[in-house]
Design an enzyme around this catalytic site. Structure first.
Site, PDB file in Angstrom:
ATOM      1  N   GLN A 122      49.957  51.112  32.374  1.00  0.00           N
ATOM      2  CA  GLN A 122      48.617  50.684  32.781  1.00  0.00           C
ATOM      3  C   GLN A 122      48.715  49.398  33.603  1.00  0.00           C
ATOM      4  OE1 GLN A 122      46.615  48.719  29.615  1.00  0.00           O
ATOM      5  NE2 GLN A 122      44.582  49.288  30.266  1.00  0.00           N
ATOM      6  N   GLY A 123      48.412  49.468  34.886  1.00  0.00           N
ATOM      7  CA  GLY A 123      48.485  48.298  35.761  1.00  0.00           C
ATOM      8  C   GLY A 123      47.113  47.682  35.963  1.00  0.00           C
ATOM      9  N   TYR A 124      46.675  46.901  34.994  1.00  0.00           N
ATOM     10  CA  TYR A 124      45.368  46.222  35.096  1.00  0.00           C
ATOM     11  C   TYR A 124      45.567  44.714  35.293  1.00  0.00           C
ATOM     12  CZ  TYR A 124      42.529  50.197  33.310  1.00  0.00           C
ATOM     13  OH  TYR A 124      41.881  51.390  33.130  1.00  0.00           O
ATOM     14  N   SER A 125      46.182  44.056  34.274  1.00  0.00           N
ATOM     15  CA  SER A 125      46.218  42.592  34.249  1.00  0.00           C
ATOM     16  C   SER A 125      47.057  42.020  35.387  1.00  0.00           C
ATOM     17  CB  SER A 125      46.823  42.104  32.925  1.00  0.00           C
ATOM     18  OG  SER A 125      46.150  42.664  31.844  1.00  0.00           O
ATOM     19  N   SER A 157      52.899  47.063  29.869  1.00  0.00           N
ATOM     20  CA  SER A 157      53.732  47.640  28.804  1.00  0.00           C
ATOM     21  C   SER A 157      54.447  48.875  29.328  1.00  0.00           C
ATOM     22  CB  SER A 157      52.873  48.046  27.605  1.00  0.00           C
ATOM     23  OG  SER A 157      52.136  46.966  27.136  1.00  0.00           O
ATOM     24  N   GLU A 240      41.285  52.697  24.933  1.00  0.00           N
ATOM     25  CA  GLU A 240      42.339  51.770  24.495  1.00  0.00           C
ATOM     26  C   GLU A 240      41.888  51.018  23.253  1.00  0.00           C
ATOM     27  OE1 GLU A 240      43.445  48.645  27.257  1.00  0.00           O
ATOM     28  OE2 GLU A 240      45.333  48.350  26.189  1.00  0.00           O
TER      29      GLU A 240
HETATM   30  C1  LIG Z   1      51.243  43.246  23.725  1.00  0.00           C
HETATM   31  C2  LIG Z   1      50.452  43.271  24.989  1.00  0.00           C
HETATM   32  C3  LIG Z   1      50.468  44.395  25.780  1.00  0.00           C
HETATM   33  C4  LIG Z   1      49.751  44.405  26.980  1.00  0.00           C
HETATM   34  N1  LIG Z   1      49.833  45.520  27.761  1.00  0.00           N
HETATM   35  C5  LIG Z   1      49.176  45.541  28.928  1.00  0.00           C
HETATM   36  C6  LIG Z   1      49.306  46.657  29.800  1.00  0.00           C
HETATM   37  O1  LIG Z   1      50.006  47.624  29.491  1.00  0.00           O
HETATM   38  N2  LIG Z   1      48.665  46.649  30.974  1.00  0.00           N
HETATM   39  C7  LIG Z   1      47.872  45.600  31.347  1.00  0.00           C
HETATM   40  O2  LIG Z   1      47.273  45.662  32.413  1.00  0.00           O
HETATM   41  N3  LIG Z   1      47.731  44.494  30.562  1.00  0.00           N
HETATM   42  C8  LIG Z   1      48.372  44.455  29.366  1.00  0.00           C
HETATM   43  N4  LIG Z   1      48.261  43.345  28.550  1.00  0.00           N
HETATM   44  C9  LIG Z   1      47.493  42.202  29.015  1.00  0.00           C
HETATM   45  C10 LIG Z   1      46.199  41.953  28.252  1.00  0.00           C
HETATM   46  O3  LIG Z   1      45.223  42.910  28.604  1.00  0.00           O
HETATM   47  C11 LIG Z   1      45.758  40.522  28.572  1.00  0.00           C
HETATM   48  O4  LIG Z   1      46.738  39.667  28.011  1.00  0.00           O
HETATM   49  C12 LIG Z   1      44.407  40.184  27.973  1.00  0.00           C
HETATM   50  O5  LIG Z   1      43.383  40.917  28.595  1.00  0.00           O
HETATM   51  C13 LIG Z   1      44.103  38.677  28.078  1.00  0.00           C
HETATM   52  O6  LIG Z   1      44.286  38.236  29.382  1.00  0.00           O
HETATM   53  P1  LIG Z   1      45.206  36.959  29.706  1.00  0.00           P
HETATM   54  O7  LIG Z   1      46.520  37.163  29.043  1.00  0.00           O
HETATM   55  O8  LIG Z   1      45.178  36.757  31.163  1.00  0.00           O
HETATM   56  O9  LIG Z   1      44.512  35.746  28.962  1.00  0.00           O
HETATM   57  P2  LIG Z   1      43.274  34.914  29.492  1.00  0.00           P
HETATM   58  O10 LIG Z   1      42.203  35.823  29.942  1.00  0.00           O
HETATM   59  O11 LIG Z   1      43.762  33.874  30.432  1.00  0.00           O
HETATM   60  O12 LIG Z   1      42.794  34.223  28.147  1.00  0.00           O
HETATM   61  C14 LIG Z   1      43.445  33.064  27.601  1.00  0.00           C
HETATM   62  C15 LIG Z   1      42.675  32.655  26.344  1.00  0.00           C
HETATM   63  O13 LIG Z   1      41.316  32.290  26.696  1.00  0.00           O
HETATM   64  C16 LIG Z   1      40.395  33.064  25.937  1.00  0.00           C
HETATM   65  N5  LIG Z   1      39.230  33.410  26.762  1.00  0.00           N
HETATM   66  C17 LIG Z   1      39.242  33.880  28.033  1.00  0.00           C
HETATM   67  N6  LIG Z   1      37.981  34.106  28.458  1.00  0.00           N
HETATM   68  C18 LIG Z   1      37.164  33.796  27.422  1.00  0.00           C
HETATM   69  C19 LIG Z   1      35.753  33.815  27.242  1.00  0.00           C
HETATM   70  N7  LIG Z   1      34.938  34.226  28.207  1.00  0.00           N
HETATM   71  N8  LIG Z   1      35.246  33.430  26.040  1.00  0.00           N
HETATM   72  C20 LIG Z   1      36.084  33.013  25.029  1.00  0.00           C
HETATM   73  N9  LIG Z   1      37.436  32.964  25.165  1.00  0.00           N
HETATM   74  C21 LIG Z   1      37.972  33.340  26.334  1.00  0.00           C
HETATM   75  C22 LIG Z   1      41.156  34.331  25.546  1.00  0.00           C
HETATM   76  O14 LIG Z   1      40.599  34.931  24.383  1.00  0.00           O
HETATM   77  C23 LIG Z   1      42.549  33.785  25.324  1.00  0.00           C
HETATM   78  O15 LIG Z   1      42.658  33.240  24.032  1.00  0.00           O
HETATM   79  C24 LIG Z   1      48.982  43.292  27.369  1.00  0.00           C
HETATM   80  C25 LIG Z   1      48.958  42.143  26.561  1.00  0.00           C
HETATM   81  C26 LIG Z   1      49.684  42.121  25.391  1.00  0.00           C
HETATM   82  C27 LIG Z   1      49.662  40.874  24.568  1.00  0.00           C
END
Ligand SMILES: Cc1cc2nc3c(=O)[nH]c(=O)nc-3n(C[C@H](O)[C@H](O)[C@H](O)COP(=O)(O)OP(=O)(O)OC[C@H]3O[C@@H](n4cnc5c(N)ncnc54)[C@H](O)[C@@H]3O)c2cc1C
Length: 393
Positions: A122-125, A157, A240
């Site tokens: 999944q290429g989202y983040s 992932s 998901e």
């Molecule tokens: C084990 C694992 C597997 C993953 N697999 C995939 C994958 O296969 N494909 C993919 O695309 N992504 C994947 N991800 C990414 C995941 O979707 C993102 O890590 C997640 O959406 C959070 O984004 P970020 O890491 O950029 O954190 P950020 O968005 O930068 O957040 C940092 C912190 O700020 C807090 N925060 C942010 N905005 C708010 C708000 N509005 N209100 C309150 N708190 C806030 C968050 O809760 C967090 O604690 C994976 C992540 C993990 C840990």
């Protein structure tokens, strides 16, 4: 309150139980188990995996019946058997294609994905787009019959093992941010894709960075049409979040902890005879039961054909945290043995408790962090004021 499913479902339960007894030795369990793909095919053939997916797309083709699905899950759990293959392709991409894919995409991708022949990622983040996913900047520019992709994904992932990616890209840079996104699917062998593994605290490379340099994808490989990516992404995310924090997993884990406490001695005392540990166990057991009853509430909504709405998000929020706490408890209960990891001859359960503790922390973040789930539940479910948006400069 009658929590039984009624006599009409008993015959079905007997059928599932007979299957689990007959085929248990073919299940992929430990060194003696069978192959997961063979197991998956056997389950599809008997209607215990891909149950409601039409036969034309490689499924079993049964009519949806939430109670039967629930009975299958309960019986497999009781027998300690895996419910077949899962992962982002089967759990997220397949339901999304069924919902919004073209007939050609359904016929081409669903059956081999169900059989475990295509592994998806999944290429989202992106580095600047996680919780605020719509801020993504990976661009896809139209060129002849293709889109040409440039940019970067992160935390992807299984990208290093995957055959295909479903990916969000910006096709309309001038449109409002939620409207300029498209959802593309393409092979990971497409020229211009570079995968760089990221090692997590488990010591394994569970996710990756993925870089795109002039990656050409035919325009026909867009799902639900150009600019519809945000709608498609939300369809995928719903699945998901539904798959993460499954109450059945918490139930299985609790059962394993009870077994551990009944069989393991630390400092000459059976873990179950330690009152402090028993006290913690009971508190966790109460939470597991609360999750199970919440699962029954969702089941009732499903039976009535109602959308459970944000109640579904509680599964992701509470279930992932609970699974993490269960693993933490097992490690604490094991005392010094809980500190071991990686190849120690004294390690219990192959180090699974330690691995789960580290890996499950990530699941509280992946698929939308706990804070984001709380925001959605409070705003959409409890009607609390929306969080303030930062002022535009
Ligand atoms: C084990 C694992 C597997 C993953 N697999 C995939 C994958 O296969 N494909 C993919 O695309 N992504 C994947 N991800 C990414 C995941 O979707 C993102 O890590 C997640 O959406 C959070 O984004 P970020 O890491 O950029 O954190 P950020 O968005 O930068 O957040 C940092 C912190 O700020 C807090 N925060 C942010 N905005 C708010 C708000 N509005 N209100 C309150 N708190 C806030 C968050 O809760 C967090 O604690 C994976 C992540 C993990 C840990």
């Amino acid at each position: 309150m009658d929590l039984s499913y009624g006599p009409e479902y008993q015959a079905f339960r007997d059928e599932v139980r007979a299957f689990t007894a007959k085929y248990a030795d073919r299940a992929p369990r430990g060194a003696l188990g069978g192959d997961m793909r063979d197991w998956q095919l056997l389950l599809i053939e008997h209607g215990y995996a891909a149950r409601t997916i039409p036969k034309a797309y490689g499924g079993f083709g049964a009519a949806p019946d939430v109670l039967k699905s629930r009975i299958i899950a309960e019986e497999f759990l009781a027998a300690g058997l895996p419910m077949g293959m899962s992962g982002q392709g089967i759990s997220m991409l397949v339901p999304t294609l069924l919902e919004v894919g073209s007939e050609e995409q359904k016929r081409r991708y669903i059956a081999p994905t169900l059989r475990g022949e295509i592994i998806w990622c999944q290429g989202y983040s992106e580095p600047g787009a996680g919780s605020d996913l719509a801020a993504l900047t990976t661009r896809a520019i139209e060129d002849g019959d293709d889109f040409v992709i440039n940019g970067q994904k992160i935390w992807t992932s299984t990208a290093a093992q995957a055959d295909m990616m479903f990916c969000l890209v910006r096709t309309e840079p001038d449109a409002p941010k939620h409207e300029g996104i498209s959802y593309l699917i393409f092979p990971m062998t497409t020229p211009g894709i570079e995968v760089r593994p990221l090692v997590t605290m488990t010591g394994r490379a569970e996710f990756n960075e993925v870089f795109f340099t002039d990656v050409r994808v035919p325009k026909t490989d867009v799902v639900a049409g150009r600019g519809q990516g945000w709608m498609v992404a939300n369809a995928t995310l719903k699945h998901e979040r539904g798959m993460l924090g499954d109450p059945n997993q918490a139930g299985t884990r609790l059962k394993a902890i009870v077994e551990l406490m009944q069989t393991e001695d630390v400092d000459g005392r059976r873990l179950m005879d330690n009152p402090a540990l028993r006290d913690r166990l009971l508190k966790l057991q109460a939470r597991v039961h609360a999750m199970e009853f919440h699962g029954l509430r969702l089941l009732t909504a499903g039976l009535k054909g109602e959308d459970p709405g944000v109640a579904r998000l509680i599964v992701k929020l509470m279930g992932c945290e609970l699974n993490h706490q269960l693993a933490a408890f097992a490690i604490d209960a094991l005392g010094e043995l809980g500190m071991l990891y990686n190849n120690s001859p004294h390690i219990r359960n192959g180090g699974n408790w330690q691995w789960s503790y580290m890996f499950d922390l990530g699941l509280i973040i992946g698929g939308g962090t706990a804070q984001i789930q709380k925001n959605i539940i409070s705003e959409r479910g409890l009607g609390m004021p929306r969080e303030p948006k930062p002022a535009k400069v």
